[in-house]
Design a protein around this motif. Structure first.
Motif, PDB file in Angstrom:
ATOM      1  N   LYS A 207       0.905  -1.039   0.103  1.00 26.47           N
ATOM      2  CA  LYS A 207       0.056  -0.048   0.099  1.00 26.47           C
ATOM      3  C   LYS A 207       0.741   1.275   0.033  1.00 26.47           C
ATOM      4  CE  LYS A 207      -3.893   2.305   2.552  1.00 26.47           C
ATOM      5  NZ  LYS A 207      -5.078   1.950   3.654  1.00 26.47           N
ATOM      6  N   ASN A 208       0.949   2.242  -1.052  1.00 31.57           N
ATOM      7  CA  ASN A 208       1.461   3.276  -0.966  1.00 31.57           C
ATOM      8  C   ASN A 208       0.769   4.540  -0.200  1.00 31.57           C
ATOM      9  OD1 ASN A 208       3.478   2.424  -2.787  1.00 31.57           O
ATOM     10  ND2 ASN A 208       2.110   2.712  -4.515  1.00 31.57           N
ATOM     11  N   HIS A 209       1.331   5.483   0.456  1.00 34.17           N
ATOM     12  CA  HIS A 209       0.617   6.637   0.705  1.00 34.17           C
ATOM     13  C   HIS A 209      -0.274   7.218  -0.393  1.00 34.17           C
ATOM     14  CE1 HIS A 209      -0.319  10.363   2.885  1.00 34.17           C
ATOM     15  NE2 HIS A 209       0.319   9.875   3.851  1.00 34.17           N
ATOM     16  N   GLU A 210      -1.503   7.445   0.185  1.00 31.77           N
ATOM     17  CA  GLU A 210      -2.463   7.874  -0.911  1.00 31.77           C
ATOM     18  C   GLU A 210      -2.108   9.285  -1.307  1.00 31.77           C
ATOM     19  OE1 GLU A 210      -4.482   4.977   1.965  1.00 31.77           O
ATOM     20  OE2 GLU A 210      -3.136   6.890   2.244  1.00 31.77           O
ATOM     21  N   GLY A 211      -1.079  10.127  -0.426  1.00 35.62           N
ATOM     22  CA  GLY A 211      -0.804  11.399  -0.643  1.00 35.62           C
ATOM     23  C   GLY A 211       0.567  11.337  -1.380  1.00 35.62           C
ATOM     24  N   TYR A 212       1.127  10.272  -1.798  1.00 33.31           N
ATOM     25  CA  TYR A 212       2.203  10.248  -2.494  1.00 33.31           C
ATOM     26  C   TYR A 212       2.244  11.227  -3.769  1.00 33.31           C
ATOM     27  CZ  TYR A 212       6.263   8.692  -5.482  1.00 33.31           C
ATOM     28  OH  TYR A 212       7.162   8.598  -6.160  1.00 33.31           O
ATOM     29  N   ASN A 213       3.283  12.018  -4.050  1.00 34.15           N
ATOM     30  CA  ASN A 213       3.332  12.731  -5.500  1.00 34.15           C
ATOM     31  C   ASN A 213       4.769  12.576  -5.851  1.00 34.15           C
ATOM     32  OD1 ASN A 213       3.938  15.011  -7.322  1.00 34.15           O
ATOM     33  ND2 ASN A 213       2.158  16.043  -6.211  1.00 34.15           N
TER      34      ASN A 213
ATOM     35  N   TYR B 226      23.888  19.656  -0.742  1.00 38.68           N
ATOM     36  CA  TYR B 226      22.945  18.980  -1.173  1.00 38.68           C
ATOM     37  C   TYR B 226      22.423  17.740  -0.199  1.00 38.68           C
ATOM     38  CZ  TYR B 226      22.115  22.025  -5.120  1.00 38.68           C
ATOM     39  OH  TYR B 226      21.753  23.234  -5.766  1.00 38.68           O
ATOM     40  N   PRO B 227      22.013  17.849   1.107  1.00 45.84           N
ATOM     41  CA  PRO B 227      21.725  16.621   1.774  1.00 45.84           C
ATOM     42  C   PRO B 227      21.010  15.454   1.081  1.00 45.84           C
ATOM     43  CG  PRO B 227      21.250  18.967   3.060  1.00 45.84           C
ATOM     44  CD  PRO B 227      21.364  19.124   1.524  1.00 45.84           C
ATOM     45  N   GLY B 228      20.819  14.478   1.536  1.00 44.08           N
ATOM     46  CA  GLY B 228      20.043  13.285   1.571  1.00 44.08           C
ATOM     47  C   GLY B 228      18.845  13.582   1.869  1.00 44.08           C
ATOM     48  N   VAL B 229      17.782  13.295   1.348  1.00 41.97           N
ATOM     49  CA  VAL B 229      16.394  13.815   1.755  1.00 41.97           C
ATOM     50  C   VAL B 229      15.586  12.212   1.957  1.00 41.97           C
ATOM     51  CG1 VAL B 229      14.294  14.927   1.563  1.00 41.97           C
ATOM     52  CG2 VAL B 229      16.359  15.738   0.569  1.00 41.97           C
ATOM     53  N   TYR B 230      14.947  12.365   2.995  1.00 37.62           N
ATOM     54  CA  TYR B 230      14.272  11.153   3.679  1.00 37.62           C
ATOM     55  C   TYR B 230      12.827  11.710   3.907  1.00 37.62           C
ATOM     56  CZ  TYR B 230      19.132   9.754   4.319  1.00 37.62           C
ATOM     57  OH  TYR B 230      20.366   9.481   4.126  1.00 37.62           O
ATOM     58  N   SER B 231      11.794  10.648   3.785  1.00 38.48           N
ATOM     59  CA  SER B 231      10.736  10.564   4.446  1.00 38.48           C
ATOM     60  C   SER B 231      10.526  10.807   5.735  1.00 38.48           C
ATOM     61  CB  SER B 231       9.722   9.495   3.875  1.00 38.48           C
ATOM     62  OG  SER B 231       9.516   9.526   2.535  1.00 38.48           O
ATOM     63  N   ASP B 232      10.005  11.623   6.600  1.00 39.13           N
ATOM     64  CA  ASP B 232      10.037  11.838   8.070  1.00 39.13           C
ATOM     65  C   ASP B 232       9.134  10.903   8.532  1.00 39.13           C
ATOM     66  OD1 ASP B 232       9.904  12.374  10.589  1.00 39.13           O
ATOM     67  OD2 ASP B 232       9.590  14.725  10.280  1.00 39.13           O
ATOM     68  N   VAL B 233       9.699   9.737   9.207  1.00 38.33           N
ATOM     69  CA  VAL B 233       8.870   8.771   9.712  1.00 38.33           C
ATOM     70  C   VAL B 233       7.983   9.393  10.958  1.00 38.33           C
ATOM     71  CG1 VAL B 233       8.923   6.466  11.052  1.00 38.33           C
ATOM     72  CG2 VAL B 233      10.263   6.967   8.989  1.00 38.33           C
TER      73      VAL B 233
ATOM     74  N   SER C 267       1.477   7.682  12.056  1.00 39.50           N
ATOM     75  CA  SER C 267       0.189   7.475  12.076  1.00 39.50           C
ATOM     76  C   SER C 267      -0.580   6.859  10.802  1.00 39.50           C
ATOM     77  CB  SER C 267      -0.690   8.473  12.522  1.00 39.50           C
ATOM     78  OG  SER C 267      -0.823   9.483  11.460  1.00 39.50           O
ATOM     79  N   TRP C 268      -0.004   7.132   9.868  1.00 38.52           N
ATOM     80  CA  TRP C 268      -0.451   6.612   8.359  1.00 38.52           C
ATOM     81  C   TRP C 268       0.088   5.050   8.399  1.00 38.52           C
ATOM     82  CZ3 TRP C 268       2.198   4.046   4.252  1.00 38.52           C
ATOM     83  CH2 TRP C 268       1.322   3.847   3.375  1.00 38.52           C
ATOM     84  N   VAL C 269       1.733   4.861   8.849  1.00 39.36           N
ATOM     85  CA  VAL C 269       2.345   3.577   8.849  1.00 39.36           C
ATOM     86  C   VAL C 269       1.474   2.663   9.671  1.00 39.36           C
ATOM     87  CG1 VAL C 269       4.180   2.420   9.156  1.00 39.36           C
ATOM     88  CG2 VAL C 269       4.654   4.494   8.120  1.00 39.36           C
ATOM     89  N   VAL C 270       1.016   3.236  10.815  1.00 31.15           N
ATOM     90  CA  VAL C 270       0.256   2.171  11.911  1.00 31.15           C
ATOM     91  C   VAL C 270      -0.706   1.756  11.386  1.00 31.15           C
ATOM     92  CG1 VAL C 270      -0.579   2.121  14.223  1.00 31.15           C
ATOM     93  CG2 VAL C 270       1.715   3.200  13.883  1.00 31.15           C
ATOM     94  N   ASP C 271      -1.584   2.773  10.687  1.00 32.52           N
ATOM     95  CA  ASP C 271      -2.961   2.278  10.053  1.00 32.52           C
ATOM     96  C   ASP C 271      -2.784   1.366   8.943  1.00 32.52           C
ATOM     97  OD1 ASP C 271      -4.210   3.840  12.178  1.00 32.52           O
ATOM     98  OD2 ASP C 271      -4.410   5.537  10.678  1.00 32.52           O
ATOM     99  N   ALA C 272      -1.963   1.850   8.125  1.00 31.88           N
ATOM    100  CA  ALA C 272      -1.803   0.923   6.811  1.00 31.88           C
ATOM    101  C   ALA C 272      -1.339  -0.412   6.964  1.00 31.88           C
ATOM    102  CB  ALA C 272      -0.783   1.728   5.937  1.00 31.88           C
ATOM    103  N   ALA C 273      -0.488  -0.518   8.127  1.00 31.59           N
ATOM    104  CA  ALA C 273       0.061  -1.986   8.650  1.00 31.59           C
ATOM    105  C   ALA C 273      -1.093  -2.704   9.037  1.00 31.59           C
ATOM    106  CB  ALA C 273       1.051  -1.461   9.714  1.00 31.59           C
ATOM    107  N   GLY C 274      -2.091  -2.075   9.419  1.00 30.20           N
ATOM    108  CA  GLY C 274      -3.221  -3.112   9.962  1.00 30.20           C
ATOM    109  C   GLY C 274      -4.036  -3.126   8.806  1.00 30.20           C
TER     110      GLY C 274
END
Length: 256
Positions: A103-109, A235-242, A247-254
């Motif tokens: 499942k991908n985040h619905e707001g992924y762009n 130019y730093p490396g950019v990461y998704s901020d966990v 909350s999305w990860v916890v909900d999506a995991a279920g």
């Protein structure tokens, strides 16, 4: 693993850092300036494999859930994906498990790279051991200057197509969202609220590391997402901020 390289546009002329030239958008990522390591040091690390080849990294969240980047799961079916866990080598050892769904985040762009996070459900559960362990999700982002480490099987230099077979890791320093978006660095408004950065001169994640773990304080603070080249000055490396996406990860995991 994949690391996304974005070509900056009109706003770049106003930034303090010079803009590298000649870079095209690409999906790929790697460890630059790191060292070979073993899975027992990073037992949450997995290799996400597409049709038998390493494509991205990821982190063990639970016995049957993996956290990775949404850009790693574009235009692909679950049936073509497997996860290797418990091995220092992406191409042998440990266990190789079929992916059942993701499942991908619905707001992924894919243009802005916001919400670049996804969860994977495995067809069978992992057995935890000294080489396979879950990692907790950060509840808050670490401050600028905090020590962090990123691991993966990505390439060792920008533009290379050769992946190391043994797991690599590199120690970095966290750059806060505000600092990463400041004139100190070259991204400006490209850095959004669901992102976190890390920067140490000559060290970075790169092609093949995408989706992999950025760990600080023993918890997962970031997911390798994108950057302008690999280990480019200012130019730093950019990461998704966990912490921002927890909350999305916890909900999506279920629900995946």
């Amino acid at each position: 693993m994949l690391k996304f390289v974005i070509l900056l546009s009109a706003f770049s002329c106003a930034l303090a850092a010079p803009q590298p030239e000649g870079l095209l958008p690409q999906l790929d990522g790697r460890i630059v300036g790191g060292v070979a390591t073993t899975i027992s040091s990073y037992p949450w690390q997995i290799s996400l494999q597409r049709s038998g080849s390493h494509s991205c990294g990821g982190s063990v969240y639970s016995a049957n859930i993996i956290v990775t980047a949404a850009h790693c799961l574009q235009s692909v079916s679950a049936s073509s994906l497997k996860v290797r866990a418990g091995s220092s080598y992406w191409n042998s050892g440990g266990v190789l498990v079929q992916v059942a769904a993701f499942k991908n985040h619905e707001g992924y762009n894919s243009r802005t790279m916001v919400n670049d996070i996804a969860v994977i459900r495995l067809a069978s559960s992992l057995s935890f051991s000294s080489t396979i362990k879950a990692i907790s999700l950060a509840e808050e982002a670490p401050p600028t200057g905090a020590a962090a480490v990123v691991s993966g099987w990505g390439t060792k230099k920008s533009g290379s197509s050769s992946l190391p077979t043994q797991l690599q890791s590199v120690e970095l320093s966290i750059v806060s969202l505000a600092d990463c978006a400041s004139r100190t660095y070259g991204y400006g408004s490209q850095v959004r609220s669901t992102m976190i950065c890390s920067y140490t001169a000559g060290k970075d994640s790169c092609q093949g590391d995408s989706g992999g773990p950025l760990v600080s304080g023993g918890v997962l603070v970031g997911v390798v997402s994108w950057g302008y080249g690999c280990a480019y000055p200012n130019y730093p490396g950019v990461y998704s901020d966990v912490s921002a996406l927890r909350s999305w990860v916890v909900d999506a995991a279920g629900s995946v």
